[in-house]
Design a protein around this motif. Structure first.
Motif, PDB file in Angstrom:
ATOM      1  N   GLY A 158       0.923  -1.284   0.261  1.00  0.00           N
ATOM      2  CA  GLY A 158       0.094  -0.112  -0.061  1.00  0.00           C
ATOM      3  C   GLY A 158       0.829   1.441   0.008  1.00  0.00           C
ATOM      4  O   GLY A 158       0.321   2.412  -0.059  1.00  0.00           O
ATOM      5  N   GLY A 159       2.126   1.243   0.074  1.00  0.00           N
ATOM      6  CA  GLY A 159       2.851   2.355   0.219  1.00  0.00           C
ATOM      7  C   GLY A 159       3.077   3.051  -1.190  1.00  0.00           C
ATOM      8  O   GLY A 159       2.634   2.318  -2.171  1.00  0.00           O
ATOM      9  N   SER A 160       3.411   4.213  -1.275  1.00  0.00           N
ATOM     10  CA  SER A 160       3.503   4.888  -2.484  1.00  0.00           C
ATOM     11  C   SER A 160       4.661   5.824  -2.669  1.00  0.00           C
ATOM     12  O   SER A 160       5.548   6.060  -1.808  1.00  0.00           O
ATOM     13  CB  SER A 160       2.160   5.850  -2.664  1.00  0.00           C
ATOM     14  N   VAL A 161       4.621   6.271  -4.115  1.00  0.00           N
ATOM     15  CA  VAL A 161       5.935   7.304  -4.403  1.00  0.00           C
ATOM     16  C   VAL A 161       4.945   8.599  -4.812  1.00  0.00           C
ATOM     17  O   VAL A 161       3.938   8.460  -5.530  1.00  0.00           O
ATOM     18  CB  VAL A 161       6.721   7.012  -5.558  1.00  0.00           C
ATOM     19  N   VAL A 162       5.353   9.587  -4.195  1.00  0.00           N
ATOM     20  CA  VAL A 162       4.831  11.018  -4.446  1.00  0.00           C
ATOM     21  C   VAL A 162       5.786  11.728  -5.363  1.00  0.00           C
ATOM     22  O   VAL A 162       6.835  12.137  -4.616  1.00  0.00           O
ATOM     23  CB  VAL A 162       4.434  11.607  -3.438  1.00  0.00           C
ATOM     24  N   LEU A 163       5.431  12.323  -6.519  1.00  0.00           N
ATOM     25  CA  LEU A 163       6.316  12.802  -7.390  1.00  0.00           C
ATOM     26  C   LEU A 163       5.691  14.521  -7.363  1.00  0.00           C
ATOM     27  O   LEU A 163       4.529  14.663  -7.821  1.00  0.00           O
ATOM     28  CB  LEU A 163       6.614  12.444  -8.658  1.00  0.00           C
ATOM     29  N   LYS A 164       6.492  15.649  -7.169  1.00  0.00           N
ATOM     30  CA  LYS A 164       6.004  16.969  -7.725  1.00  0.00           C
ATOM     31  C   LYS A 164       7.119  17.486  -8.378  1.00  0.00           C
ATOM     32  O   LYS A 164       8.391  17.423  -8.090  1.00  0.00           O
ATOM     33  CB  LYS A 164       5.791  17.857  -6.481  1.00  0.00           C
ATOM     34  N   GLY A 166       1.907  16.742 -10.640  1.00  0.00           N
ATOM     35  CA  GLY A 166       2.128  15.862  -9.305  1.00  0.00           C
ATOM     36  C   GLY A 166       1.563  14.568  -9.545  1.00  0.00           C
ATOM     37  O   GLY A 166       0.763  14.287 -10.467  1.00  0.00           O
ATOM     38  N   LEU A 167       2.012  13.614  -8.998  1.00  0.00           N
ATOM     39  CA  LEU A 167       1.212  12.141  -9.128  1.00  0.00           C
ATOM     40  C   LEU A 167       1.595  11.302  -7.970  1.00  0.00           C
ATOM     41  O   LEU A 167       2.687  11.665  -7.166  1.00  0.00           O
ATOM     42  CB  LEU A 167       2.030  11.438 -10.608  1.00  0.00           C
ATOM     43  N   GLU A 168       0.778  10.334  -7.684  1.00  0.00           N
ATOM     44  CA  GLU A 168       1.346   9.447  -6.804  1.00  0.00           C
ATOM     45  C   GLU A 168       1.056   8.088  -7.143  1.00  0.00           C
ATOM     46  O   GLU A 168       0.186   7.783  -7.952  1.00  0.00           O
ATOM     47  CB  GLU A 168       0.239   9.640  -5.340  1.00  0.00           C
ATOM     48  N   ALA A 169       1.930   7.174  -6.970  1.00  0.00           N
ATOM     49  CA  ALA A 169       1.855   5.737  -7.635  1.00  0.00           C
ATOM     50  C   ALA A 169       2.193   4.842  -6.643  1.00  0.00           C
ATOM     51  O   ALA A 169       3.012   4.955  -5.764  1.00  0.00           O
ATOM     52  CB  ALA A 169       3.014   5.794  -8.952  1.00  0.00           C
ATOM     53  N   VAL A 170       1.598   3.707  -6.808  1.00  0.00           N
ATOM     54  CA  VAL A 170       1.503   2.459  -5.962  1.00  0.00           C
ATOM     55  C   VAL A 170       2.230   1.382  -6.730  1.00  0.00           C
ATOM     56  O   VAL A 170       1.682   1.048  -7.949  1.00  0.00           O
ATOM     57  CB  VAL A 170       0.261   1.941  -5.149  1.00  0.00           C
ATOM     58  N   PRO A 171       2.986   0.409  -6.554  1.00  0.00           N
ATOM     59  CA  PRO A 171       3.611  -0.781  -6.945  1.00  0.00           C
ATOM     60  C   PRO A 171       2.199  -1.793  -7.321  1.00  0.00           C
ATOM     61  O   PRO A 171       1.563  -2.041  -6.392  1.00  0.00           O
ATOM     62  CB  PRO A 171       4.490  -1.361  -6.321  1.00  0.00           C
ATOM     63  N   GLY A 172       2.161  -1.943  -8.582  1.00  0.00           N
ATOM     64  CA  GLY A 172       1.128  -3.015  -9.044  1.00  0.00           C
ATOM     65  C   GLY A 172       2.291  -4.473  -9.192  1.00  0.00           C
ATOM     66  O   GLY A 172       3.331  -4.435  -8.691  1.00  0.00           O
ATOM     67  N   PRO A 173       1.494  -5.500  -9.780  1.00  0.00           N
ATOM     68  CA  PRO A 173       2.301  -6.662 -10.122  1.00  0.00           C
ATOM     69  C   PRO A 173       3.737  -6.350 -10.698  1.00  0.00           C
ATOM     70  O   PRO A 173       3.634  -5.499 -11.523  1.00  0.00           O
ATOM     71  CB  PRO A 173       1.526  -7.566 -10.902  1.00  0.00           C
TER      72      PRO A 173
END
Ligand SMILES: C[S@@+](CC[C@H](N)C(=O)[O-])C[C@H]1O[C@@H](n2cnc3c(N)ncnc32)[C@H](O)[C@@H]1O
Length: 275
Positions: free
Chosen positions: A157-163, A216-223
């Protein structure tokens, strides 16, 4: 003699600062891998931190310090390659009495040595250096290889947030998140409008004042992807619009690239007219 004098004070100031604010700096960070939260919990009976967030390329630490002040139950680790930035960020942690902010002088590529699998809840990338040239693309904090490293340390459920103020870096990054098998949970061409309560980083403040809008974006790892293969254009020049005459805002760190392209296109246009 002059040159020596000119250099000495700068070095001295850095050393002195690092020493003065060393309580907030971790110089042996690898020894904490897997135990950051427990190791950093103050010995005053408080509960262990509920989350660990990493501000990668934290600069002078304004965003990390403000975030840490707002959320005392979250442990923030600010990482930057520049020791002078770490010194300034550590000053903010010490003077602000922030025992939930730790600074680490390191490269982003060390992230999977500094943290154990699943240890990090969020990786924050505020205005990462664009490194516009193809040959420097590997240094971008959103390069495919980096995103694969983040996958290993992120908690479920962790994420990467980019701005970023850079449309070319943003568009390049979208290709990389896709290739690394992430799923976007947020995407914005005006991050300040969409997330108005987020603390402002120093670069956001400075560049917004110069007319930047923030992507900006937020992304979570999928498979995990079956094949990890770089297929994207690596030069950021390729992500600039064709018509540069009306480009009203030139992203930070891309001034040289834009000038070179404008000159090149002007020369080509002249050549066509003369030929
Ligand atoms: C443009 S500044 C942004 C600073 C801050 N995040 C902000 O928004 O105000 C980029 C920072 O990233 C750091 N940096 C660039 N590449 C890095 C890398 N590969 N690993 C760690 N830090 C890096 C630089 O030293 C610099 O402090």
């Amino acid at each position: 003699m002059h040159a020596l004098h000119a250099r000495l004070p700068k070095h001295f100031v850095l050393e002195e600062r690092l020493e003065r604010y060393r309580d907030a700096i971790e110089t042996d960070p690898r020894s904490y891998a897997g135990a950051w939260r427990e190791a950093c919990t103050p010995l005053d009976g408080r509960q262990a931190f509920r989350e660990l967030r990493v501000d990668l390329g934290c600069g002078k630490g304004g965003f990390a310090a403000e975030s840490a002040a707002r959320e005392p139950n979250v442990l923030f680790v600010g990482i930057d390659a520049e020791p002078i930035c770490i010194a300034y960020a550590a000053q903010k942690a010490v003077e602000g009495g922030l025992d939930n902010l730790v600074l680490v002088p390191a490269l982003g590529s060390a992230v999977d040595e500094l943290f154990s699998p699943g240890e990090v809840d969020r990786i924050i990338l505020n205005f990462p250096t664009p490194f516009p040239k193809k040959r420097d693309a590997w240094q971008r904090l959103t390069h495919l290889d980096q995103l694969m490293r983040y996958r290993t340390v992120l908690a479920p459920g962790g994420s990467v947030v980019l701005k970023t103020d850079s449309q070319p870096l943003f568009d390049f990054s979208l290709t990389q998140f896709d290739l690394a098998g992430y799923r976007l949970t947020w995407r914005s061409s005006d991050a300040r409008r969409d997330r108005p309560d987020d603390p402002m980083s120093w670069y956001e403040e400075r560049l917004s004042a110069q007319g930047a809008t923030v992507f900006g974006l937020e992304a979570v790892p999928g498979p995990a992807p079956e094949h990890v293969e770089q297929t994207a254009e690596l030069s950021l020049a390729e992500y600039l619009p064709q018509d540069l005459t009306n480009l009203s805002y030139v992203p930070h760190g891309m001034e040289g690239t834009v000038t070179n392209l404008r000159n090149l296109r002007a020369k080509r246009a002249m050549g066509k007219r003369e030929g």
